[in-house]
Scaffold this active site. Sequence first.
Site: not given
Length: 348
Positions: A219, A237
């Site tokens: 991420k 997320d």
Amino acid sequence: MSNSPVRAQAEGAGRVAGEQNSAVGEQVSATAAKVSKATNRKKSKAVKASPKTSKEPTAETSTAKTSTPKTSSGKAAAAKVPAGKGAAAKASAKPESRLAMVRRARRINRELAEVYPYAHPELDFRNPFELLVATVLSAQTTDLRVNQTTPALFAKYPTPEDMAAAVPEELEEVIRPTGFFRAKARSLIGLSTALRDTFGGEVPGRLEDLVTLPGVGRKTAFVVLGNAFGVPGITVDTHFMRLARRWKWTDQDDPVKIEAEVGAIFPKSEWTMLSHRVIFHGRRICHSRKPACGACPITHLCPAYGEGETDPEKARKLLKYEKGGYPGQRLNPPPDYPGKPAPPLGSV
């Protein structure tokens, strides 16, 4: 005396008696038939006159009640499906095909692009190193709190070399407002040391290199690649994960699997901006606990419409940041951002 006359008389009497008995039998049979017909007519009338709301309907009447109604033309009448707003009513009537889902997903992306033409990363940064550090700090806190903390952090540690040489306790004190400051300080010192020793003090522009740095996962790597190097990537997320599942793009729980499944729906060139738009929408309208369904511009494409507040007036009160008339998360937002800049740390 001869018995012939007597025998003849007896035989004649027998024939008469037989004929009489036969006639009586036919008469009795005819009478019985009339009585039977009359009885059947009475039973038929009784059945017709019986009330329709019998407490214990027979198998025939039960079948008649549950059979499909027909129109005057003899064709089966179509069942009426309650009209609903959004894609939820359609989904309940017929399972959505893969092709239909892909088309709907791409249309959501196009319409979000019209709603959020100014979508952008909501972390303040001036170079790849600052974005990398800010993204690591953003774990388990808001981008606003990170943006309020990083001005003092980068004033004291502007380069990887400076941060690699930081005294842990002093670094911890600077980043304390972001939470989990001890673990984050270890990660920042570790990744800064790796940048200094392995990558010549520069942030690498490849996924396989970035994920070798302490505290950096996929991420964080995609945030840096997409926004500092222009390399497409999907940032999964909590907001992206929630909306991708609500919109039926995926039913996965693992971020890597979600990344792969969503990536297969959209062209690679769209991945970075798609991430910004979905995250913007999740933060401003499609919240975790109370989605503002009544103020959402894409309800006609949303299979989860109705999970949140559907009343337009009540829903508008749930909007956040610029959609609700409040400051955004960046102290230094892009020029085209329609909201107000966020206040510095300690100003409110």
